[in-house]
Design a protein around this motif. Structure first.
Motif, PDB file in Angstrom:
ATOM      1  N   ARG A   1       0.825  -1.215   0.000  1.00 11.23           N
ATOM      2  CA  ARG A   1       0.000   0.000   0.000  1.00 11.23           C
ATOM      3  C   ARG A   1       0.856   1.261   0.000  1.00 11.23           C
ATOM      4  NH1 ARG A   1      -0.962   1.902   5.822  1.00 11.23           N
ATOM      5  NH2 ARG A   1       0.450   0.584   7.036  1.00 11.23           N
TER       6      ARG A   1
ATOM      7  N   GLY B   1       2.219   7.241   1.568  1.00 12.00           N
ATOM      8  CA  GLY B   1       2.019   8.687   1.495  1.00 12.00           C
ATOM      9  C   GLY B   1       2.904   9.293   0.418  1.00 12.00           C
ATOM     10  N   LYS B   2       2.901  10.620   0.398  1.00  4.69           N
ATOM     11  CA  LYS B   2       3.665  11.329  -0.629  1.00  4.69           C
ATOM     12  C   LYS B   2       4.865  12.012   0.007  1.00  4.69           C
ATOM     13  CE  LYS B   2       2.382  14.120  -3.891  1.00  4.69           C
ATOM     14  NZ  LYS B   2       3.360  13.474  -4.801  1.00  4.69           N
TER      15      LYS B   2
ATOM     16  N   VAL C   1       5.731   7.056  -1.558  1.00  2.56           N
ATOM     17  CA  VAL C   1       6.395   6.028  -0.747  1.00  2.56           C
ATOM     18  C   VAL C   1       5.435   4.843  -0.610  1.00  2.56           C
ATOM     19  CG1 VAL C   1       7.409   5.485   1.500  1.00  2.56           C
ATOM     20  CG2 VAL C   1       7.638   7.799   0.547  1.00  2.56           C
TER      21      VAL C   1
ATOM     22  N   LYS D   1      10.867   4.394  -1.515  1.00  8.58           N
ATOM     23  CA  LYS D   1      10.610   5.793  -1.871  1.00  8.58           C
ATOM     24  C   LYS D   1      10.954   5.954  -3.340  1.00  8.58           C
ATOM     25  CE  LYS D   1      10.875   9.467   1.048  1.00  8.58           C
ATOM     26  NZ  LYS D   1      11.387  10.573   1.892  1.00  8.58           N
TER      27      LYS D   1
ATOM     28  N   LEU E   1      16.669   6.541  10.754  1.00 10.49           N
ATOM     29  CA  LEU E   1      16.043   5.643   9.777  1.00 10.49           C
ATOM     30  C   LEU E   1      17.108   5.071   8.842  1.00 10.49           C
ATOM     31  CD1 LEU E   1      12.918   5.038   9.151  1.00 10.49           C
ATOM     32  CD2 LEU E   1      13.385   6.305   7.043  1.00 10.49           C
TER      33      LEU E   1
ATOM     34  N   LEU F   1      14.255   1.951   2.087  1.00 12.41           N
ATOM     35  CA  LEU F   1      14.377   2.548   3.419  1.00 12.41           C
ATOM     36  C   LEU F   1      13.722   1.668   4.480  1.00 12.41           C
ATOM     37  CD1 LEU F   1      13.438   6.040   2.107  1.00 12.41           C
ATOM     38  CD2 LEU F   1      15.491   5.668   3.477  1.00 12.41           C
ATOM     39  N   GLU F   2      14.095   1.884   5.718  1.00  6.54           N
ATOM     40  CA  GLU F   2      13.476   1.192   6.852  1.00  6.54           C
ATOM     41  C   GLU F   2      12.000   1.611   6.945  1.00  6.54           C
ATOM     42  OE1 GLU F   2      15.408   2.277  10.502  1.00  6.54           O
ATOM     43  OE2 GLU F   2      14.003   1.161  11.759  1.00  6.54           O
TER      44      GLU F   2
ATOM     45  N   ALA G   1       8.952   2.542   9.102  1.00  4.63           N
ATOM     46  CA  ALA G   1       8.679   2.999  10.473  1.00  4.63           C
ATOM     47  C   ALA G   1       7.205   2.693  10.769  1.00  4.63           C
ATOM     48  CB  ALA G   1       8.951   4.488  10.575  1.00  4.63           C
TER      49      ALA G   1
ATOM     50  N   GLY H   1       4.515   5.551  11.693  1.00  2.00           N
ATOM     51  CA  GLY H   1       4.308   6.684  10.783  1.00  2.00           C
ATOM     52  C   GLY H   1       4.964   7.993  11.154  1.00  2.00           C
ATOM     53  N   GLU H   2       4.320   9.076  10.752  1.00  2.00           N
ATOM     54  CA  GLU H   2       4.931  10.415  10.756  1.00  2.00           C
ATOM     55  C   GLU H   2       4.653  11.150  12.069  1.00  2.00           C
ATOM     56  OE1 GLU H   2       2.893  10.728   6.737  1.00  2.00           O
ATOM     57  OE2 GLU H   2       4.609  12.056   6.489  1.00  2.00           O
TER      58      GLU H   2
ATOM     59  N   LEU I   1      10.122  10.101  11.965  1.00  2.00           N
ATOM     60  CA  LEU I   1       9.120   9.038  11.895  1.00  2.00           C
ATOM     61  C   LEU I   1       9.133   8.280  13.222  1.00  2.00           C
ATOM     62  CD1 LEU I   1       9.979   7.784   8.318  1.00  2.00           C
ATOM     63  CD2 LEU I   1       8.042   9.211   8.984  1.00  2.00           C
TER      64      LEU I   1
ATOM     65  N   SER J   1      14.838  11.122   9.870  1.00  2.00           N
ATOM     66  CA  SER J   1      14.923  10.725   8.459  1.00  2.00           C
ATOM     67  C   SER J   1      15.265  11.944   7.624  1.00  2.00           C
ATOM     68  CB  SER J   1      13.569  10.184   8.010  1.00  2.00           C
ATOM     69  OG  SER J   1      12.978   9.492   9.071  1.00  2.00           O
TER      70      SER J   1
HETATM   71  C1  LIG Z   1      10.711  11.490   6.793  1.00  2.00           C
HETATM   72  C2  LIG Z   1      10.133  11.848   5.457  1.00  2.00           C
HETATM   73  C3  LIG Z   1      10.205  13.347   5.210  1.00  2.00           C
HETATM   74  N1  LIG Z   1       8.748  11.436   5.438  1.00  2.00           N
HETATM   75  C4  LIG Z   1       8.353  10.500   4.562  1.00  2.00           C
HETATM   76  O1  LIG Z   1       9.124   9.984   3.799  1.00  2.00           O
HETATM   77  C5  LIG Z   1       6.862  10.182   4.583  1.00  2.00           C
HETATM   78  C6  LIG Z   1       6.276  10.362   3.190  1.00  2.00           C
HETATM   79  C7  LIG Z   1       5.209   9.366   3.079  1.00  2.00           C
HETATM   80  C8  LIG Z   1       5.383   8.327   4.189  1.00  2.00           C
HETATM   81  C9  LIG Z   1       6.587   8.727   5.004  1.00  2.00           C
HETATM   82  N2  LIG Z   1       7.736   7.852   4.746  1.00  2.00           N
HETATM   83  C10 LIG Z   1       7.874   6.686   5.461  1.00  2.00           C
HETATM   84  N3  LIG Z   1       6.847   6.227   6.215  1.00  2.00           N
HETATM   85  C11 LIG Z   1       7.011   5.091   6.917  1.00  2.00           C
HETATM   86  N4  LIG Z   1       5.982   4.604   7.681  1.00  2.00           N
HETATM   87  C12 LIG Z   1       4.664   4.990   7.730  1.00  2.00           C
HETATM   88  C13 LIG Z   1       4.178   6.137   7.086  1.00  2.00           C
HETATM   89  C14 LIG Z   1       2.824   6.481   7.187  1.00  2.00           C
HETATM   90  C15 LIG Z   1       1.970   5.661   7.922  1.00  2.00           C
HETATM   91  C16 LIG Z   1       0.530   6.062   8.073  1.00  2.00           C
HETATM   92  O2  LIG Z   1       0.225   6.803   8.977  1.00  2.00           O
HETATM   93  N5  LIG Z   1      -0.421   5.684   7.237  1.00  2.00           N
HETATM   94  C17 LIG Z   1      -0.155   4.812   6.136  1.00  2.00           C
HETATM   95  C18 LIG Z   1      -1.747   6.204   7.526  1.00  2.00           C
HETATM   96  C19 LIG Z   1      -2.645   5.101   7.976  1.00  2.00           C
HETATM   97  C20 LIG Z   1      -4.010   5.687   8.273  1.00  2.00           C
HETATM   98  N6  LIG Z   1      -4.524   6.440   7.113  1.00  2.00           N
HETATM   99  C21 LIG Z   1      -5.843   7.002   7.462  1.00  2.00           C
HETATM  100  C22 LIG Z   1      -3.641   7.547   6.694  1.00  2.00           C
HETATM  101  C23 LIG Z   1      -2.261   7.025   6.350  1.00  2.00           C
HETATM  102  C24 LIG Z   1       2.444   4.528   8.558  1.00  2.00           C
HETATM  103  C25 LIG Z   1       3.796   4.188   8.468  1.00  2.00           C
HETATM  104  N7  LIG Z   1       8.167   4.401   6.952  1.00  2.00           N
HETATM  105  C26 LIG Z   1       9.208   4.811   6.186  1.00  2.00           C
HETATM  106  C27 LIG Z   1       9.085   5.959   5.414  1.00  2.00           C
HETATM  107  C28 LIG Z   1      10.262   6.428   4.575  1.00  2.00           C
HETATM  108  F1  LIG Z   1      10.751   7.579   5.063  1.00  2.00           F
HETATM  109  F2  LIG Z   1      11.211   5.491   4.605  1.00  2.00           F
HETATM  110  F3  LIG Z   1       9.889   6.641   3.309  1.00  2.00           F
END
Ligand SMILES: CC(C)NC(=O)[C@H]1CCC[C@H]1Nc1nc(Nc2ccc(C(=O)N(C)C3CCN(C)CC3)cc2)ncc1C(F)(F)F
Length: 280
Positions: free
Chosen positions: A21, A24-25, A31, A46, A78, A94-95, A97, A100-101, A147, A157
């Protein structure tokens, strides 16, 4: 371990992964949750679009991000396991997390209880100490770049702005000014690892208050930063306020050193399992 020269060359390609799945963006692409088919290893993939990277002239920053982050091993940083590309896209492995955020968790909560904030700041200080020992400055510490792992631990991260100390910024910044230290706003912009101490102070304030200390219009924010025009609400405990005031100091060399943060009364009060000062 095995010397790098005889380590198996970890070549990656898209077919190795089952894409799950969307998580996010990110800034330059999406990602996805991903699983390596052979091992079942779960990670985050990513996807960055080359034309976007070229348009924003961030290829060099990305190369530096990959070089720096792939060599880091710390529970609060991360992991970047590898990368590969095809004709149009660059992929970062990437790892994942699990929780989430952090900025979404903070916005939902409004602000964090002091024990939770202290736990996060202790983990941030440990991660920054590890980075600074390797002469790496992050330079972009803020909730959006943090994260949360499956056990509630934080993971710094996005090393897109990290550099080897000392440095002076050459690329124009975009985004919020809230986390910028005074030395990056004055003429020379010459700065050292202490910029991460200033940002840690801003982060501590934002965890406890729910907004950044100098938040205002861009012009006002710059004035308030260079004057260190700081007002800490009375509901913030004196210990927490003390740590914030020891980090948000105009002169970089006068900021509390990272190694002293775990021994600060506010951290000691809330983080029992940390190393105790001698004689306890
Ligand atoms: C630091 C950087 C600037 N940020 C990013 O890269 C962001 C950009 C998009 C996602 C995130 N990148 C990552 N996210 C995760 N884990 C994760 C993220 C979101 C949720 C979550 O809440 N939902 C799916 C929710 C579940 C519930 N529904 C309602 C909304 C979405 C759960 C786990 N692990 C590794 C990464 C990485 F970094 F490796 F890419």
């Amino acid at each position: 371990g095995i010397p790098p020269s005889v380590q198996p060359a970890r070549e990656f390609h898209l077919g190795m992964f089952e894409i799950g799945r969307p998580l996010g963006k990110g800034k330059f692409g999406r990602v996805y949750l991903a699983k390596e088919r052979k091992t079942g290893f779960v990670c985050a993939l990513k996807v960055l679009h080359k034309n976007e990277l070229q348009k924003n002239k961030v290829e060099k920053q990305l190369r530096r991000e990959i070089e720096i982050q792939s060599n880091l091993r710390h529970p609060n940083i991360l992991r970047l396991y590898g990368h590969f590309h095809d004709s149009k896209r660059v992929f970062l492995i990437l790892e994942f997390a699990g929780r989430g955020e952090l900025y979404k968790i903070l916005r939902k909560a409004g602000k964090f209880p002091e024990p939770q904030a202290a736990e996060y700041i202790a983990q941030m200080a440990a991660a920054l100490q590890y980075l600074h020992k390797k002469h790496v400055i992050h330079r972009d510490i803020k909730p959006e770049n943090i994260l949360v792992g499956i056990h509630g631990e934080i993971k710094i991260s996005d090393f897109g702005w990290s550099v080897h100390a000392p440095s002076s910024r050459r690329t124009t910044m975009c985004g919020t000014l809230d986390y910028l230290p005074p030395e990056m706003l004055n003429g020379t912009g010459r700065h050292g690892a202490e910029v991460d101490l200033w940002s840690l102070g801003v982060l501590t304030y934002e965890f406890l208050v729910g907004s950044a200390p100098f938040e205002d219009t861009p012009v006002e924010t710059q004035r308030r930063i260079v004057q260190c025009d700081l007002k800490i609400p009375s509901y913030v405990s004196p210990e927490a306020a003390d740590l914030i005031r020891r980090l948000l100091v105009l002169r970089p060399e006068q900021r509390i050193p990272l190694e002293d943060v775990p021994f600060h009364p506010w951290i000691q009060k809330h983080c029992a399992k940390l190393v105790q000062p001698a004689g306890q």
